[in-house]
Design an enzyme around this catalytic site. Sequence first.
Site, PDB file in Angstrom:
ATOM      1  N   ASP A  13       0.668  -1.249   0.118  1.00  0.00           N
ATOM      2  CA  ASP A  13      -0.090   0.017  -0.024  1.00  0.00           C
ATOM      3  C   ASP A  13       1.085   1.174  -0.060  1.00  0.00           C
ATOM      4  O   ASP A  13       1.665   1.305   0.795  1.00  0.00           O
ATOM      5  CB  ASP A  13      -0.912  -0.008   1.369  1.00  0.00           C
ATOM      6  CG  ASP A  13      -2.033   1.019   1.350  1.00  0.00           C
ATOM      7  OD1 ASP A  13      -2.087   1.841   0.195  1.00  0.00           O
ATOM      8  OD2 ASP A  13      -2.954   1.023   2.135  1.00  0.00           O
ATOM      9  N   ASP A 111      -3.168   2.575  -5.803  1.00  0.00           N
ATOM     10  CA  ASP A 111      -2.185   2.514  -4.845  1.00  0.00           C
ATOM     11  C   ASP A 111      -1.959   1.403  -3.959  1.00  0.00           C
ATOM     12  O   ASP A 111      -1.380   1.448  -2.901  1.00  0.00           O
ATOM     13  CB  ASP A 111      -2.328   3.795  -3.962  1.00  0.00           C
ATOM     14  CG  ASP A 111      -3.696   3.658  -3.231  1.00  0.00           C
ATOM     15  OD1 ASP A 111      -4.603   2.731  -3.639  1.00  0.00           O
ATOM     16  OD2 ASP A 111      -3.872   4.454  -2.226  1.00  0.00           O
ATOM     17  N   GLU A 112      -2.393   0.276  -4.390  1.00  0.00           N
ATOM     18  CA  GLU A 112      -2.195  -0.932  -3.640  1.00  0.00           C
ATOM     19  C   GLU A 112      -2.352  -2.281  -4.552  1.00  0.00           C
ATOM     20  O   GLU A 112      -3.261  -2.200  -5.531  1.00  0.00           O
ATOM     21  CB  GLU A 112      -3.390  -1.006  -2.573  1.00  0.00           C
ATOM     22  CG  GLU A 112      -4.625  -0.944  -2.788  1.00  0.00           C
ATOM     23  CD  GLU A 112      -5.859  -1.067  -1.567  1.00  0.00           C
ATOM     24  OE1 GLU A 112      -5.611  -1.842  -0.686  1.00  0.00           O
ATOM     25  OE2 GLU A 112      -6.891  -0.496  -1.951  1.00  0.00           O
TER      26      GLU A 112
END
Length: 359
Positions: A13, A111-112
């Site tokens: 993350d 973002d992950e």
Amino acid sequence: MSDSATPWVLHVDLDQFIAAVEVLRRPELAGRPVIVGGRGDPTERAVVSTASYEARAFGVGSGMPLRIAARKAPDAVILPVDAPTYTAASEEVMATLRAQPGAVVQVLGWDEAFLGVRTHDPEAYARGVQRAVLERTRLHCSVGIGDTLVRAKNATDFGKPRGLFRLTADNWLEVMGDRPTIALWGVGSKISKRLAGLGILIVSQLAEADEAVLAAEFGPRMGPWYRQLGRGDGSAVVDDTPWVARGHGRETTFQQDLADRGEIERAVRDLLAQVLEDVTAEGRPVVGVGLKVRYAPFLTKTFVHKVAPTFDRETVVAETMTLVDRIEPDRPVRLLGVRAEMQMPDDAREGHTPTRGGR
């Protein structure tokens, strides 16, 4: 990696991703409260997309109206959303993750991502991932290490920022047991309130809850699933099958409320034209339409309607416009959103979230 190495799930993350990307191209903003949202104008109706840790210290959070965020952090730098830049940065990160030895990568968003790896030392592997991402993109990330997808995802919260944390069957209840159910991935505010109505306030209570009681409240599939979530159980399989969108939607918040029915209909048609461009690019028939309406000051209603599979644009328009008739007359409209659901291909990844059966 040796075949005898243990399989692990890593959840990567990126820390304050959007704000971090903005600071990279504006180094003078480092250490300052940064808020990204809308067109960067707090006098307009828009919400916070992300806030730097410095801004979060003032109580600013994602989804908060920009005008309220500006009041909470009056010295913050407020920037407009720049989606193409964030997409490019995300693609660099995901390419880095796919280059890691033996990794299977399941992208969850900008973002992950999950990484499925086999290793004797997951912490060392995770630190290598962090170094690789930092060297290639200059972005920092946190890594959750788990023996299931759920545990890896929840572990990341304990590693932020820039750290690592391992959460497995051995320490799940020790770490998570006394936390409120809303701390679980997959449990939002509405579900946590319904669980509270059953006397289930913390994770350990959910882990031990009567499945029959949960099934009566949430249904025969979802009830047992929430109990499984409370235990951190579930799939440990990271699936790199490309995610196929179930539909496309567009929405807009109006700077001035719409009250005239003609204006509302034109706004719906404009949004629908954008959605149809997205759907056409997919090459799959539309099987459902939806309309989201937010009345002033902030009451939101969503209307959905199934349709026979069709590629015909006029049919989709006509079906969507029937939903406009459900908008209350003479009530100012603050936001409109339009969505078209598409037929899923036979080989698409099943399920709605990666927590449910690992799909």
